[in-house]
Design a protein around this motif. Sequence first.
Motif, short mmCIF file in Angstrom:
data_model
loop_
_atom_site.label_atom_id
_atom_site.label_comp_id
_atom_site.label_asym_id
_atom_site.label_seq_id
_atom_site.Cartn_x
_atom_site.Cartn_y
_atom_site.Cartn_z
N PHE A 200 43.17 -10.11 42.35
CA PHE A 200 44.56 -9.74 42.58
C PHE A 200 44.84 -9.65 44.07
N TYR B 260 47.94 -12.23 39.15
CA TYR B 260 46.60 -11.89 38.71
C TYR B 260 45.85 -13.11 38.21
N GLU C 84 39.04 -8.65 37.36
CA GLU C 84 40.41 -8.87 37.81
C GLU C 84 40.41 -9.27 39.28
N TYR D 298 42.70 -12.89 35.49
CA TYR D 298 41.76 -12.09 34.69
C TYR D 298 40.72 -13.04 34.11
#
Length: 142
Positions: free
Chosen positions: A123, A105, A121, A107
């Motif tokens: 991903f 990830y 986010e 963030y």
Amino acid sequence: MKHTTQENKALVAHIHSELDKGNGQAFIDSLADDARWTLEGTTPWSRTYDGKAAIREELIRPLFAQFAAPYVSRTERIIAEDDRVVVLFSGDVPTKAGKRYNKRYCYVYRIEGGKVKELTEYFDTALVQQALEAPPAPAHAG
């Protein structure tokens, strides 16, 4: 009251140190009531979740319901500037369907008044499509 870069980074570092122990409560507690969490991409999960209640009920609860074990992350790097804090981390958990959800990830937090106001986010969308079932439709969808 405007918080400093160091205060914002410390808040996010605390959130992620707890997530690395499998404790998500610090994250939930840090959310502003009107927080917005945007999951980028075109997966069934990808959209903006508006408000702490929607984040809990429409994202976190159905996501974690698919996991066969407690979810524990591994924070790699935290970078901060003003009200933005960026975190690179990973996690690995089996799903109840027997698939491996080993995700990386990025963030991007925006902190306001000592609370998480916005979270974007980034991903592995292909992994989400492969490993997870689609979430239930939001209550307000018609």
